[in-house]
Write a protein that holds these residues in place. Sequence first.
Motif, PDB file in Angstrom:
ATOM      1  N   GLN A 182     -25.843 -32.375  11.485  1.00 11.73           N
ATOM      2  CA  GLN A 182     -25.416 -31.585  10.338  1.00 11.73           C
ATOM      3  C   GLN A 182     -26.641 -31.112   9.565  1.00 11.73           C
ATOM      4  N   VAL A 183     -26.637 -29.825   9.194  1.00  7.59           N
ATOM      5  CA  VAL A 183     -27.750 -29.248   8.436  1.00  7.59           C
ATOM      6  C   VAL A 183     -27.219 -28.621   7.147  1.00  7.59           C
ATOM      7  N   GLY A 184     -28.125 -28.466   6.196  1.00  9.90           N
ATOM      8  CA  GLY A 184     -27.765 -27.817   4.947  1.00  9.90           C
ATOM      9  C   GLY A 184     -26.862 -28.673   4.075  1.00  9.90           C
ATOM     10  N   GLU A 185     -26.498 -28.099   2.952  1.00  9.07           N
ATOM     11  CA  GLU A 185     -25.631 -28.772   1.995  1.00  9.07           C
ATOM     12  C   GLU A 185     -24.197 -28.818   2.508  1.00  9.07           C
ATOM     13  N   HIS A 186     -23.579 -29.992   2.440  1.00  7.83           N
ATOM     14  CA  HIS A 186     -22.151 -30.113   2.742  1.00  7.83           C
ATOM     15  C   HIS A 186     -21.417 -29.608   1.504  1.00  7.83           C
ATOM     16  N   ALA A 187     -20.919 -28.387   1.575  1.00  3.67           N
ATOM     17  CA  ALA A 187     -20.248 -27.782   0.424  1.00  3.67           C
ATOM     18  C   ALA A 187     -18.879 -28.417   0.225  1.00  3.67           C
TER      19      ALA A 187
ATOM     20  N   TRP B 223     -22.627 -20.123  -0.686  1.00  5.69           N
ATOM     21  CA  TRP B 223     -23.088 -21.220   0.178  1.00  5.69           C
ATOM     22  C   TRP B 223     -23.628 -20.679   1.491  1.00  5.69           C
ATOM     23  N   ALA B 224     -22.916 -19.688   2.047  1.00  2.00           N
ATOM     24  CA  ALA B 224     -23.318 -19.110   3.333  1.00  2.00           C
ATOM     25  C   ALA B 224     -24.683 -18.435   3.255  1.00  2.00           C
TER      26      ALA B 224
ATOM     27  N   ALA C 139     -22.809 -26.947  10.102  1.00  2.05           N
ATOM     28  CA  ALA C 139     -22.715 -27.062   8.649  1.00  2.05           C
ATOM     29  C   ALA C 139     -21.237 -27.137   8.288  1.00  2.05           C
ATOM     30  N   VAL C 140     -20.944 -27.709   7.113  1.00  2.00           N
ATOM     31  CA  VAL C 140     -19.547 -27.928   6.713  1.00  2.00           C
ATOM     32  C   VAL C 140     -19.285 -27.385   5.312  1.00  2.00           C
ATOM     33  N   PHE C 141     -18.168 -26.669   5.200  1.00  2.00           N
ATOM     34  CA  PHE C 141     -17.626 -26.255   3.905  1.00  2.00           C
ATOM     35  C   PHE C 141     -16.252 -26.895   3.794  1.00  2.00           C
ATOM     36  N   GLY C 142     -16.122 -27.833   2.864  1.00  2.00           N
ATOM     37  CA  GLY C 142     -14.861 -28.545   2.677  1.00  2.00           C
ATOM     38  C   GLY C 142     -14.078 -28.010   1.498  1.00  2.00           C
ATOM     39  N   LEU C 143     -12.769 -28.154   1.599  1.00  2.00           N
ATOM     40  CA  LEU C 143     -11.872 -27.757   0.518  1.00  2.00           C
ATOM     41  C   LEU C 143     -11.058 -28.967   0.097  1.00  2.00           C
TER      42      LEU C 143
ATOM     43  N   ASP D  77     -20.913 -24.989  22.223  1.00  2.00           N
ATOM     44  CA  ASP D  77     -22.147 -24.674  22.934  1.00  2.00           C
ATOM     45  C   ASP D  77     -23.349 -24.954  22.028  1.00  2.00           C
ATOM     46  N   PRO D  78     -24.267 -25.828  22.466  1.00  2.00           N
ATOM     47  CA  PRO D  78     -25.451 -26.121  21.653  1.00  2.00           C
ATOM     48  C   PRO D  78     -26.304 -24.893  21.333  1.00  2.00           C
ATOM     49  N   GLU D  79     -26.112 -23.809  22.061  1.00  2.00           N
ATOM     50  CA  GLU D  79     -26.847 -22.575  21.783  1.00  2.00           C
ATOM     51  C   GLU D  79     -26.297 -21.857  20.551  1.00  2.00           C
ATOM     52  N   ASP D  80     -25.075 -22.184  20.160  1.00  2.00           N
ATOM     53  CA  ASP D  80     -24.450 -21.587  18.983  1.00  2.00           C
ATOM     54  C   ASP D  80     -24.698 -22.462  17.766  1.00  2.00           C
ATOM     55  N   PHE D  81     -24.587 -21.876  16.588  1.00  2.00           N
ATOM     56  CA  PHE D  81     -24.580 -22.640  15.348  1.00  2.00           C
ATOM     57  C   PHE D  81     -23.120 -22.742  14.926  1.00  2.00           C
ATOM     58  N   LEU D  82     -22.669 -23.933  14.598  1.00  2.00           N
ATOM     59  CA  LEU D  82     -21.267 -24.181  14.274  1.00  2.00           C
ATOM     60  C   LEU D  82     -21.092 -24.335  12.773  1.00  2.00           C
ATOM     61  N   VAL D  83     -20.112 -23.636  12.221  1.00  2.00           N
ATOM     62  CA  VAL D  83     -19.727 -23.803  10.820  1.00  2.00           C
ATOM     63  C   VAL D  83     -18.289 -24.315  10.813  1.00  2.00           C
ATOM     64  N   ILE D  84     -18.095 -25.433  10.150  1.00  4.04           N
ATOM     65  CA  ILE D  84     -16.764 -26.024  10.014  1.00  4.04           C
ATOM     66  C   ILE D  84     -16.254 -25.743   8.606  1.00  4.04           C
ATOM     67  N   VAL D  85     -15.054 -25.205   8.511  1.00  2.00           N
ATOM     68  CA  VAL D  85     -14.356 -25.026   7.239  1.00  2.00           C
ATOM     69  C   VAL D  85     -13.096 -25.870   7.353  1.00  2.00           C
TER      70      VAL D  85
END
Length: 146
Positions: free
Chosen positions: A116-121, A138-139, A86-90, A45-53
Motif C-alpha cells: 500500500q502506498v500513499g495516504e489511506h483516505a 486525494w487522487a 492505494a485505498v479510498f475508504g467511505l 497485474d503487478p504492472e498496473d497500479f491498483l486503486v481500491i474504493v
Amino acid sequence: MSVVILYGTETGNGELVADAIADTLAADHDPSIYDMSEFAVEDLDPEDFLVIVCSTYGEGELPTGAEPFAEELESVNPDLTGLRFAVFGLGDSIYDTFNRGGEIVAEMLTKRGAVQVGEHARHDNSSAIKPAKQAAEWAEGISQEI
C-alpha cells in the motif's frame, strides 16, 4: 502506467468516487474502473497500479459489491508481490467501525504481498465534504505515487 480502479459499494457512492478519481488520474495515466463484484482476482497485474474504493456496511463489514472479490482473494490466495495499491475508504464516524471496509481490503492485499502506498483516505459521511470532491483532491496526491 495503467491504473485499475476497483470499487465496492452498497449504495452507489463508491462508484461516484471511483469516477472522480478516474477523472483526476486521466490527466497523466490510463485509468479503468471496475465493480469489484465483476472483477476476477486473476486479472490483478503487478504492472498496473491498483486503486481500491470501498465503503463500509453494517457493523464494519464489506459492502455487498466487494464480497465476491474478497471471497475470491481468500479462495485463490494469489501471490501479489509487486502489486502497488492505494485505498479510498467511505464510512461514517458515528460508528465504531468507521471506514473498516477499506481497511479489510487493504489487509487482504498486503497479506498476499501487495504494497500500500500513499495516504489511506477515509471519507466521513458525517462531514460537510462531498466524497467525490475529497476523492479528486486525494487522487492528485496519489498521482505522484504512480
